[in-house]
Design a protein around this motif. Structure first.
Motif, PDB file in Angstrom:
ATOM      1  N   PRO A 137      30.101 -16.774 -19.844  1.00  0.00           N
ATOM      2  CA  PRO A 137      28.651 -16.630 -19.719  1.00  0.00           C
ATOM      3  C   PRO A 137      27.924 -16.847 -21.041  1.00  0.00           C
ATOM      4  O   PRO A 137      28.511 -16.748 -22.116  1.00  0.00           O
ATOM      5  N   VAL A 138      26.647 -17.153 -20.924  1.00  0.00           N
ATOM      6  CA  VAL A 138      25.760 -17.230 -22.082  1.00  0.00           C
ATOM      7  C   VAL A 138      25.064 -15.872 -22.210  1.00  0.00           C
ATOM      8  O   VAL A 138      24.573 -15.325 -21.228  1.00  0.00           O
ATOM      9  N   SER A 139      25.048 -15.313 -23.394  1.00  0.00           N
ATOM     10  CA  SER A 139      24.401 -14.014 -23.613  1.00  0.00           C
ATOM     11  C   SER A 139      22.954 -14.229 -24.051  1.00  0.00           C
ATOM     12  O   SER A 139      22.698 -14.833 -25.094  1.00  0.00           O
ATOM     13  N   LEU A 140      22.018 -13.757 -23.225  1.00  0.00           N
ATOM     14  CA  LEU A 140      20.593 -13.871 -23.528  1.00  0.00           C
ATOM     15  C   LEU A 140      19.906 -12.550 -23.216  1.00  0.00           C
ATOM     16  O   LEU A 140      20.018 -12.047 -22.102  1.00  0.00           O
ATOM     17  N   GLY A 141      19.231 -12.002 -24.211  1.00  0.00           N
ATOM     18  CA  GLY A 141      18.483 -10.770 -24.009  1.00  0.00           C
ATOM     19  C   GLY A 141      19.329  -9.604 -23.529  1.00  0.00           C
ATOM     20  O   GLY A 141      18.841  -8.728 -22.802  1.00  0.00           O
ATOM     21  N   GLY A 142      20.594  -9.593 -23.916  1.00  0.00           N
ATOM     22  CA  GLY A 142      21.474  -8.511 -23.497  1.00  0.00           C
ATOM     23  C   GLY A 142      22.112  -8.724 -22.139  1.00  0.00           C
ATOM     24  O   GLY A 142      22.841  -7.852 -21.647  1.00  0.00           O
ATOM     25  N   PHE A 143      21.855  -9.888 -21.515  1.00  0.00           N
ATOM     26  CA  PHE A 143      22.432 -10.187 -20.206  1.00  0.00           C
ATOM     27  C   PHE A 143      23.438 -11.331 -20.318  1.00  0.00           C
ATOM     28  O   PHE A 143      23.295 -12.219 -21.171  1.00  0.00           O
ATOM     29  N   GLU A 144      24.437 -11.300 -19.465  1.00  0.00           N
ATOM     30  CA  GLU A 144      25.404 -12.386 -19.395  1.00  0.00           C
ATOM     31  C   GLU A 144      25.044 -13.275 -18.215  1.00  0.00           C
ATOM     32  O   GLU A 144      25.067 -12.845 -17.061  1.00  0.00           O
ATOM     33  N   LEU A 145      24.712 -14.523 -18.525  1.00  0.00           N
ATOM     34  CA  LEU A 145      24.202 -15.449 -17.520  1.00  0.00           C
ATOM     35  C   LEU A 145      25.125 -16.658 -17.389  1.00  0.00           C
ATOM     36  O   LEU A 145      25.569 -17.225 -18.387  1.00  0.00           O
ATOM     37  N   TYR A 146      25.391 -17.045 -16.164  1.00  0.00           N
ATOM     38  CA  TYR A 146      26.251 -18.190 -15.879  1.00  0.00           C
ATOM     39  C   TYR A 146      25.425 -19.367 -15.353  1.00  0.00           C
ATOM     40  O   TYR A 146      24.365 -19.173 -14.745  1.00  0.00           O
ATOM     41  N   GLU A 147      25.948 -20.562 -15.574  1.00  0.00           N
ATOM     42  CA  GLU A 147      25.369 -21.747 -14.941  1.00  0.00           C
ATOM     43  C   GLU A 147      25.991 -21.872 -13.550  1.00  0.00           C
ATOM     44  O   GLU A 147      27.189 -22.118 -13.424  1.00  0.00           O
ATOM     45  N   VAL A 148      25.190 -21.676 -12.527  1.00  0.00           N
ATOM     46  CA  VAL A 148      25.682 -21.657 -11.145  1.00  0.00           C
ATOM     47  C   VAL A 148      25.275 -22.942 -10.445  1.00  0.00           C
ATOM     48  O   VAL A 148      24.104 -23.344 -10.474  1.00  0.00           O
ATOM     49  N   PHE A 149      26.246 -23.579  -9.800  1.00  0.00           N
ATOM     50  CA  PHE A 149      25.980 -24.846  -9.111  1.00  0.00           C
ATOM     51  C   PHE A 149      25.745 -24.636  -7.616  1.00  0.00           C
ATOM     52  O   PHE A 149      24.908 -25.314  -7.010  1.00  0.00           O
ATOM     53  N   ASP A 150      26.486 -23.743  -7.014  1.00  0.00           N
ATOM     54  CA  ASP A 150      26.332 -23.416  -5.594  1.00  0.00           C
ATOM     55  C   ASP A 150      26.422 -21.897  -5.451  1.00  0.00           C
ATOM     56  O   ASP A 150      27.412 -21.297  -5.853  1.00  0.00           O
ATOM     57  N   PHE A 151      25.383 -21.317  -4.859  1.00  0.00           N
ATOM     58  CA  PHE A 151      25.333 -19.869  -4.716  1.00  0.00           C
ATOM     59  C   PHE A 151      25.886 -19.406  -3.368  1.00  0.00           C
ATOM     60  O   PHE A 151      25.529 -19.954  -2.319  1.00  0.00           O
ATOM     61  N   CYS A 152      26.746 -18.399  -3.424  1.00  0.00           N
ATOM     62  CA  CYS A 152      27.154 -17.660  -2.228  1.00  0.00           C
ATOM     63  C   CYS A 152      26.886 -16.182  -2.523  1.00  0.00           C
ATOM     64  O   CYS A 152      27.201 -15.700  -3.622  1.00  0.00           O
ATOM     65  N   PHE A 153      26.317 -15.505  -1.572  1.00  0.00           N
ATOM     66  CA  PHE A 153      25.955 -14.106  -1.804  1.00  0.00           C
ATOM     67  C   PHE A 153      27.156 -13.178  -1.695  1.00  0.00           C
ATOM     68  O   PHE A 153      28.136 -13.465  -1.009  1.00  0.00           O
ATOM     69  N   ASP A 154      27.035 -12.059  -2.375  1.00  0.00           N
ATOM     70  CA  ASP A 154      27.997 -10.966  -2.246  1.00  0.00           C
ATOM     71  C   ASP A 154      27.623 -10.207  -0.974  1.00  0.00           C
ATOM     72  O   ASP A 154      26.706  -9.386  -0.965  1.00  0.00           O
ATOM     73  N   GLU A 155      28.309 -10.505   0.119  1.00  0.00           N
ATOM     74  CA  GLU A 155      27.942  -9.956   1.429  1.00  0.00           C
ATOM     75  C   GLU A 155      28.006  -8.430   1.450  1.00  0.00           C
ATOM     76  O   GLU A 155      27.135  -7.764   2.028  1.00  0.00           O
ATOM     77  N   GLU A 156      29.037  -7.884   0.830  1.00  0.00           N
ATOM     78  CA  GLU A 156      29.195  -6.421   0.824  1.00  0.00           C
ATOM     79  C   GLU A 156      28.000  -5.751   0.146  1.00  0.00           C
ATOM     80  O   GLU A 156      27.491  -4.725   0.623  1.00  0.00           O
ATOM     81  N   LEU A 157      27.544  -6.339  -0.952  1.00  0.00           N
ATOM     82  CA  LEU A 157      26.399  -5.781  -1.666  1.00  0.00           C
ATOM     83  C   LEU A 157      25.132  -5.857  -0.815  1.00  0.00           C
ATOM     84  O   LEU A 157      24.401  -4.867  -0.678  1.00  0.00           O
ATOM     85  N   LEU A 158      24.856  -7.021  -0.235  1.00  0.00           N
ATOM     86  CA  LEU A 158      23.651  -7.166   0.575  1.00  0.00           C
ATOM     87  C   LEU A 158      23.703  -6.298   1.825  1.00  0.00           C
ATOM     88  O   LEU A 158      22.680  -5.750   2.250  1.00  0.00           O
ATOM     89  N   LEU A 175      21.663 -18.520 -15.147  1.00  0.00           N
ATOM     90  CA  LEU A 175      20.695 -19.190 -16.007  1.00  0.00           C
ATOM     91  C   LEU A 175      19.517 -19.723 -15.195  1.00  0.00           C
ATOM     92  O   LEU A 175      18.381 -19.689 -15.643  1.00  0.00           O
ATOM     93  N   ASN A 176      19.825 -20.222 -13.997  1.00  0.00           N
ATOM     94  CA  ASN A 176      18.772 -20.709 -13.107  1.00  0.00           C
ATOM     95  C   ASN A 176      18.259 -19.523 -12.283  1.00  0.00           C
ATOM     96  O   ASN A 176      18.643 -19.328 -11.138  1.00  0.00           O
ATOM     97  N   ALA A 177      17.370 -18.755 -12.919  1.00  0.00           N
ATOM     98  CA  ALA A 177      16.922 -17.479 -12.351  1.00  0.00           C
ATOM     99  C   ALA A 177      15.774 -17.702 -11.370  1.00  0.00           C
ATOM    100  O   ALA A 177      14.617 -17.376 -11.644  1.00  0.00           O
ATOM    101  N   PHE A 178      16.107 -18.256 -10.219  1.00  0.00           N
ATOM    102  CA  PHE A 178      15.096 -18.524  -9.205  1.00  0.00           C
ATOM    103  C   PHE A 178      14.559 -17.241  -8.594  1.00  0.00           C
ATOM    104  O   PHE A 178      15.238 -16.213  -8.564  1.00  0.00           O
TER     105      PHE A 178
END
Length: 205
Positions: A137-158, A175-178
């Motif tokens: 991950p890239v560390s920005l503002g205290g957060f670890e951010l990844y470059e994500v190409f295809d998103f799948c949700f964490d079903e258990e969390l949702l 990184l792509n914080a939509f």
């Protein structure tokens, strides 16, 4: 039942060079407007079209009608009517601040509200999503951010969170914080007369 990736949409700026590319004025840029809540009564945020001169040199005309939704990066400015609908939903961590957009013709448009999420919602699966793992991950503002190409949700969390508490959020851990919107409230962002927005189903991203 639909998969979560079929229920949610990314909100992004329309690919049209005429759509204003927002830049903050000096006073606004000195404030942490994109992640901090500001008290009622504090000065409005002020934005202008940072791409105006570039477009003029290339002969790209300004829009005659300003879009009812404007983008500052992945963040949104929405109209008062949209704000009222969003307030009724009591979206977690969402704060909206009065804003002004100064168009290319010098006209001030004061019926805008900047949507600030004071916390992001990291809900994508590290197992199922396609992201750049090798470099870490890239560390920005205290957060670890990844470059994500295809998103799948964490079903258990949702599954553990009521739908009413995850109707609209800003994607965390990426990184792509939509801004992510549930299909049930998508019409709020389609209600403007002239929109500069695109809706991409998470499954199709």
């Amino acid at each position: 039942m639909k998969k979560y990736e079929q229920q949610y949409y990314f909100l992004s700026e329309m690919e049209d060079e005429r759509v204003p590319s927002l830049s903050p004025d000096d006073n606004t840029s000195d404030r942490n407007y994109n992640f901090e809540e500001f008290p009622i009564g504090s000065p409005p945020f002020v934005f202008f079209n940072g791409g105006r001169e570039y477009n003029e040199k290339r002969g790209i005309p300004s829009l005659k009608k300003v879009p009812s939704i404007l983008f500052s990066g992945t963040d949104l400015l929405v109209t008062s009517s949209m704000r009222e609908e969003l307030l009724e939903l009591d979206i977690p961590h969402l704060h909206m601040h009065p804003s002004v957009y100064i168009h290319d013709d010098g006209q001030w448009h004061e019926d805008y509200w900047y949507m600030t999420f004071t916390e992001r919602f990291d809900c994508w699966s590290r197992v199922k999503s396609n992201y750049f793992k090798d470099a870490g991950p890239v560390s920005l503002g205290g957060f670890e951010l990844y470059e994500v190409f295809d998103f799948c949700f964490d079903e258990e969390l949702l599954n553990s969170i009521p739908q009413s508490k995850r109707l609209l959020f800003k994607m965390g851990g990426a990184l792509n914080a939509f801004i992510v919107c549930h299909e049930s409230i998508l019409n709020i962002f389609k209600s403007g007369k002239v929109n500069g927005i695109e809706f991409t189903k998470v499954e199709d991203y």
